[in-house]
Design a protein around this motif. Sequence first.
Motif, mmCIF file in Angstrom:
data_model
loop_
_atom_site.group_PDB
_atom_site.id
_atom_site.type_symbol
_atom_site.label_atom_id
_atom_site.label_comp_id
_atom_site.label_asym_id
_atom_site.label_seq_id
_atom_site.Cartn_x
_atom_site.Cartn_y
_atom_site.Cartn_z
ATOM 1 N N UNK A 111 0.815 -1.221 0.000
ATOM 2 C CA UNK A 111 0.000 0.000 0.000
ATOM 3 C C UNK A 111 0.846 1.267 0.000
ATOM 4 N N UNK A 112 2.061 1.182 0.533
ATOM 5 C CA UNK A 112 2.933 2.359 0.563
ATOM 6 C C UNK A 112 3.296 2.815 -0.844
ATOM 7 N N UNK A 113 3.439 1.865 -1.766
ATOM 8 C CA UNK A 113 3.716 2.214 -3.157
ATOM 9 C C UNK A 113 2.431 2.543 -3.912
ATOM 10 N N UNK A 114 1.423 1.715 -3.726
ATOM 11 C CA UNK A 114 0.199 1.887 -4.503
ATOM 12 C C UNK A 114 -0.494 3.208 -4.197
ATOM 13 N N UNK A 115 -0.391 3.677 -2.962
ATOM 14 C CA UNK A 115 -1.022 4.945 -2.599
ATOM 15 C C UNK A 115 -0.444 6.106 -3.410
ATOM 16 N N UNK A 116 0.810 5.967 -3.830
ATOM 17 C CA UNK A 116 1.472 7.013 -4.616
ATOM 18 C C UNK A 116 1.310 6.798 -6.117
ATOM 19 N N UNK A 117 1.022 5.569 -6.522
ATOM 20 C CA UNK A 117 1.032 5.227 -7.943
ATOM 21 C C UNK A 117 -0.350 5.197 -8.588
ATOM 22 N N UNK A 161 20.500 -1.300 -13.672
ATOM 23 C CA UNK A 161 19.341 -1.746 -14.439
ATOM 24 C C UNK A 161 18.106 -1.501 -13.587
ATOM 25 N N UNK A 162 17.696 -0.238 -13.546
ATOM 26 C CA UNK A 162 16.650 0.146 -12.602
ATOM 27 C C UNK A 162 15.851 1.308 -13.181
ATOM 28 N N UNK A 163 14.814 1.001 -13.900
ATOM 29 C CA UNK A 163 14.008 2.073 -14.481
ATOM 30 C C UNK A 163 12.541 1.688 -14.431
ATOM 31 N N UNK A 164 11.775 2.474 -13.706
ATOM 32 C CA UNK A 164 10.337 2.240 -13.606
ATOM 33 C C UNK A 164 9.628 3.037 -14.691
ATOM 34 N N UNK A 165 8.575 2.461 -15.230
ATOM 35 C CA UNK A 165 7.815 3.115 -16.284
ATOM 36 C C UNK A 165 6.654 3.897 -15.683
ATOM 37 N N UNK A 166 6.372 5.038 -16.263
ATOM 38 C CA UNK A 166 5.368 5.934 -15.696
ATOM 39 C C UNK A 166 3.952 5.380 -15.792
ATOM 40 N N UNK A 167 3.728 4.453 -16.729
ATOM 41 C CA UNK A 167 2.377 3.901 -16.875
ATOM 42 C C UNK A 167 2.229 2.549 -16.188
ATOM 43 N N UNK A 168 3.182 2.209 -15.315
ATOM 44 C CA UNK A 168 3.116 0.942 -14.601
ATOM 45 C C UNK A 168 3.037 1.168 -13.092
ATOM 46 N N UNK A 169 2.403 0.216 -12.406
ATOM 47 C CA UNK A 169 2.388 0.227 -10.947
ATOM 48 C C UNK A 169 3.013 -1.080 -10.465
ATOM 49 N N UNK A 170 3.574 -1.037 -9.253
ATOM 50 C CA UNK A 170 4.409 -2.140 -8.771
ATOM 51 C C UNK A 170 3.962 -2.582 -7.369
ATOM 52 N N UNK A 171 2.917 -3.390 -7.286
ATOM 53 C CA UNK A 171 2.396 -3.787 -5.966
ATOM 54 C C UNK A 171 3.377 -4.576 -5.103
ATOM 55 N N UNK A 172 4.312 -5.310 -5.736
ATOM 56 C CA UNK A 172 5.197 -6.200 -4.980
ATOM 57 C C UNK A 172 6.652 -5.749 -4.993
ATOM 58 N N UNK A 173 6.899 -4.529 -5.409
ATOM 59 C CA UNK A 173 8.277 -4.097 -5.624
ATOM 60 C C UNK A 173 9.085 -4.019 -4.333
#
Length: 228
Positions: free
Chosen positions: A86-92, A156-168
């Motif tokens: 939830x800490x990530x999803x709340x922002x994403x 090798x660390x790049x997150x995409x703006x149109x993706x969310x990462x529930x388990x990251x």
Amino acid sequence: MDLMFNVSGFNEEKEEFSTSKKDVLKFLKIIGVDSRFISYTPQKIYINNLRFSKFSRTRQATFNKQYPDIEVVRNSLFQKICSKSSKHLALEIEPNSSILMPDDNFIIELIMEPYTRKYGVKLVYEGDYDLKVNPLILDDQVNDIFEGIFSGDGLNFSKKSDEIYPLINVPLDWINSFLEMDNQELIENKNKNELAISFSEFLEDVAPQYKENVVKAAQFIEEKLETE
């Protein structure tokens, strides 16, 4: 007072509740459970956050009386996974957005289901979408970073703006421990780089909490490089 409703009112009104998702959630609301903090499946209700869901033992007894065939899962490890996620999803997550789900990913299904009520999102499996779920877990994220370093390609660390990462930020051992307790199929690391895995195993022995620190360090370096 735990029960903020009149149980006898059910008998007086003789309201009938089916086993449909709509009716199950309606009944939970009537007995005082906040369904934004539970995950619904036809066979089980998984508590994401015991405090916020208000799913007390008394309310569970009332629920089980109405729905004896639906199990209520009070798994503390699953609650820890949901808290991390939830800490990530709340922002994403954007409210009322359409989110493309991966196929056949039980843990992702459980984590994302309450967000249909929290943020009014729509979970889709094809067609147009606003955001896409990337099921990347913490272990693979760390191994991806190590693989990039060892191969000379850099971070090798790049997150995409149109993706969310529930388990990251959720480790594999947490996920599989819960899945095993729930009699579900276990998952494996996606990153199979032997050198990265070997180095991760070495660090696990000497510094068990290293993974999130590696990710934070990589993020810091990447942000610094972007500003230069």
